[in-house]
Design a protein around this motif. Structure first.
Motif, PDB file in Angstrom:
ATOM      1  N   LYS A  96      56.755  21.303 -18.649  1.00 51.41           N
ATOM      2  CA  LYS A  96      57.222  21.734 -17.662  1.00 51.41           C
ATOM      3  C   LYS A  96      56.797  20.362 -16.583  1.00 51.41           C
ATOM      4  O   LYS A  96      57.993  20.245 -16.090  1.00 51.41           O
ATOM      5  CB  LYS A  96      56.574  23.105 -17.466  1.00 51.41           C
ATOM      6  N   ASP A 100      60.501  18.590 -15.097  1.00 52.74           N
ATOM      7  CA  ASP A 100      60.873  18.578 -13.936  1.00 52.74           C
ATOM      8  C   ASP A 100      60.513  17.414 -12.973  1.00 52.74           C
ATOM      9  O   ASP A 100      61.327  17.233 -12.168  1.00 52.74           O
ATOM     10  CB  ASP A 100      59.921  20.191 -12.831  1.00 52.74           C
ATOM     11  N   GLU A 105      69.742  16.005 -15.660  1.00 50.23           N
ATOM     12  CA  GLU A 105      70.968  16.517 -16.064  1.00 50.23           C
ATOM     13  C   GLU A 105      72.212  15.797 -15.968  1.00 50.23           C
ATOM     14  O   GLU A 105      72.472  15.482 -14.798  1.00 50.23           O
ATOM     15  CB  GLU A 105      71.868  18.271 -15.953  1.00 50.23           C
ATOM     16  N   ALA A 110      69.336  16.409 -21.190  1.00 46.39           N
ATOM     17  CA  ALA A 110      68.758  16.244 -19.802  1.00 46.39           C
ATOM     18  C   ALA A 110      68.247  14.851 -20.353  1.00 46.39           C
ATOM     19  O   ALA A 110      68.497  13.844 -21.232  1.00 46.39           O
ATOM     20  CB  ALA A 110      67.330  16.167 -20.320  1.00 46.39           C
ATOM     21  N   LYS A 136      56.971  29.879 -25.171  1.00 50.95           N
ATOM     22  CA  LYS A 136      57.209  28.861 -24.069  1.00 50.95           C
ATOM     23  C   LYS A 136      57.521  27.390 -23.981  1.00 50.95           C
ATOM     24  O   LYS A 136      58.423  27.042 -23.141  1.00 50.95           O
ATOM     25  CB  LYS A 136      55.632  28.937 -23.321  1.00 50.95           C
ATOM     26  N   GLU A 139      61.645  28.143 -24.040  1.00 49.84           N
ATOM     27  CA  GLU A 139      61.944  28.665 -23.018  1.00 49.84           C
ATOM     28  C   GLU A 139      61.851  27.247 -21.760  1.00 49.84           C
ATOM     29  O   GLU A 139      62.951  27.467 -21.522  1.00 49.84           O
ATOM     30  CB  GLU A 139      61.208  29.655 -22.325  1.00 49.84           C
ATOM     31  N   ILE A 140      61.258  26.470 -22.234  1.00 54.25           N
ATOM     32  CA  ILE A 140      61.356  25.748 -20.846  1.00 54.25           C
ATOM     33  C   ILE A 140      62.445  24.289 -21.323  1.00 54.25           C
ATOM     34  O   ILE A 140      63.067  24.231 -20.822  1.00 54.25           O
ATOM     35  CB  ILE A 140      59.535  24.483 -20.807  1.00 54.25           C
ATOM     36  N   CYS A 141      62.165  24.010 -22.727  1.00 57.87           N
ATOM     37  CA  CYS A 141      63.328  23.315 -23.277  1.00 57.87           C
ATOM     38  C   CYS A 141      64.406  23.182 -23.239  1.00 57.87           C
ATOM     39  O   CYS A 141      65.331  22.651 -23.189  1.00 57.87           O
ATOM     40  CB  CYS A 141      62.861  22.619 -24.570  1.00 57.87           C
ATOM     41  N   SER A 142      65.301  24.745 -23.564  1.00 59.99           N
ATOM     42  CA  SER A 142      66.233  25.237 -23.301  1.00 59.99           C
ATOM     43  C   SER A 142      66.861  24.838 -21.552  1.00 59.99           C
ATOM     44  O   SER A 142      67.685  25.329 -21.595  1.00 59.99           O
ATOM     45  CB  SER A 142      66.286  26.850 -23.900  1.00 59.99           C
ATOM     46  N   GLU A 143      66.044  24.925 -21.331  1.00 60.90           N
ATOM     47  CA  GLU A 143      66.457  25.057 -19.373  1.00 60.90           C
ATOM     48  C   GLU A 143      66.896  23.788 -19.429  1.00 60.90           C
ATOM     49  O   GLU A 143      67.690  23.509 -18.350  1.00 60.90           O
ATOM     50  CB  GLU A 143      65.277  25.264 -18.416  1.00 60.90           C
ATOM     51  N   TYR A 144      67.010  22.915 -19.914  1.00 63.97           N
ATOM     52  CA  TYR A 144      67.116  21.265 -20.096  1.00 63.97           C
ATOM     53  C   TYR A 144      68.400  21.158 -21.345  1.00 63.97           C
ATOM     54  O   TYR A 144      67.945  19.318 -21.277  1.00 63.97           O
ATOM     55  CB  TYR A 144      65.840  20.199 -20.329  1.00 63.97           C
ATOM     56  N   ASN A 145      68.630  21.995 -22.034  1.00 68.49           N
ATOM     57  CA  ASN A 145      69.130  21.203 -23.114  1.00 68.49           C
ATOM     58  C   ASN A 145      68.426  20.440 -24.655  1.00 68.49           C
ATOM     59  O   ASN A 145      68.850  19.647 -24.841  1.00 68.49           O
ATOM     60  CB  ASN A 145      71.085  21.063 -22.816  1.00 68.49           C
TER      61      ASN A 145
END
Length: 346
Positions: A96, A100, A105, A110, A136, A139-145
């Motif tokens: 993360k 971050d 994007e 990403a 976890k 979940e983190i990777c899904s935020e960045y496709n």
């Protein structure tokens, strides 16, 4: 013997199909595709995730070299994040922090702001058979496709939150090399819940030959990654022993823990929310000097022990790869010793 009598000992045969079905059933994956080894399975999974030349793939720098080699086969570049001291696998916190700080994007993907490359996939590895905190990471990777491909080469028989490793991500990859918990001599398996991706995986790993009774027509570049029938037959037989192997592995681990606790040495045990296969047992010494003394004494006395893998960025072909700060991996590399971990118990 069945394969020899049938004359189908090489790349086709019913045992390949049976082995795939049984692995899918055991792991809970909807589909399983057999390959000649775990590296070819990972290479295929990366290709089918759309990893292309010039892309980046995030992984951990404490891993077996095959993880990174498969990334390079695609023409992509590994990016190294740190490991967790709780699991010895990829640290969600380090992942993360890297994203971050460095990802932005663009057009639904990403990109690494420093290198300008697209970050297409993430490959956590379940180190020594111990599950990472895969929920976890996803979940983190899904935020960045970013697609997650689990390197579960060492973790057949390991579960995280009652779900088998290799079944959380877009793909999972198993290995059946001679040193794994069950073996086909050499072999691998791709796990997925996507029927179309499973069909595509089967197609390109069998030289992309269009099915026909006698004509040879190939509709794209494929790979000769097929598992021979005779190897698959061995895998089917080995699967019959898996539960017994797991019981023995865990019994040996328990004995090790009792022994090393008495010596004041840290024996690594399964992480929280996990059921580990204890594929490769490990102790964590106090420092590098103690580790080296442990290695020398045991090997001189006929007990085969070894240090953990050299961190990937220290290898000549990966020394220039982008990496985050990795204090945990550096700490573990200097202290971990792998100890005998077979399934023979007397």
């Amino acid at each position: 013997l069945d394969t020899i009598r049938s004359t189908f000992v090489s790349s086709v045969g019913e045992y390949v199909n049976e082995f795939e079905r049984k692995i899918a059933k055991y792991t809970g994956a909807k589909f399983a595709v057999a390959t000649v080894n775990g590296t070819s399975a990972l290479h295929t999974a990366l290709l089918l995730s759309g990893v292309k030349e010039g892309d980046e793939v995030i992984t951990q720098l404490l891993t077996f070299v095959a993880t990174c080699n498969a990334i390079k086969y695609c023409g992509a570049e590994p990016v190294f994040v740190d490991i967790s001291l709780k699991t010895l696998g990829m640290s969600p916190e380090s992942l993360k922090e890297f994203l971050d700080k460095n990802a932005e994007e663009r057009n639904g993907y990403a990109y690494n702001k420093i290198t300008g490359r697209r970050i297409k996939a993430c490959v956590p590895m379940h180190t020594f058979g111990h599950p990472v905190e895969i929920d976890k990471i996803i979940e983190i990777c899904s935020e960045y496709n970013i697609d997650v491909i689990e390197d579960a080469a060492e973790s057949l028989g390991s579960f995280y939150k009652n779900k088998h490793t290799g079944t959380f991500g877009k793909f999972g990859v198993l290995s059946f090399n001679g040193n794994k918990i069950i073996t086909t001599g050499g072999g691998g398996m791709i796990l997925t819940n996507d029927e179309e991706l499973a069909k595509k995986a089967k197609h390109i790993t069998t030289t992309a030959k269009v099915p026909h009774p006698y004509e040879y027509f190939h509709d794209e570049i494929g790979y000769n990654y097929r598992m021979p029938n005779i190897n698959a037959a061995l895998g089917v037989a080995q699967l019959e022993q898996l539960e017994n192997f797991l019981k023995i592995k865990r019994k040996i681990a328990q004995e090790y823990k009792i022994f090393f606790d008495k010596k004041g040495i840290n024996f690594f045990t399964e992480p929280e929310n996990s059921y580990s296969n204890y594929w490769l047992n490990a102790v964590i010494l106090d420092n590098k000097k103690q580790r080296d003394e442990f290695l020398e004494i045991t090997n001189k006395n006929g007990i085969q022990t070894r240090p953990v893998w050299t961190l990937m960025y220290k290898l000549p072909m990966y020394k220039n790869c982008f990496k985050t700060d990795t204090p945990n991996a550096e700490y573990i590399e200097e202290r971990v010793v792998n100890i005998p971990s077979g399934v023979i118990y007397e």
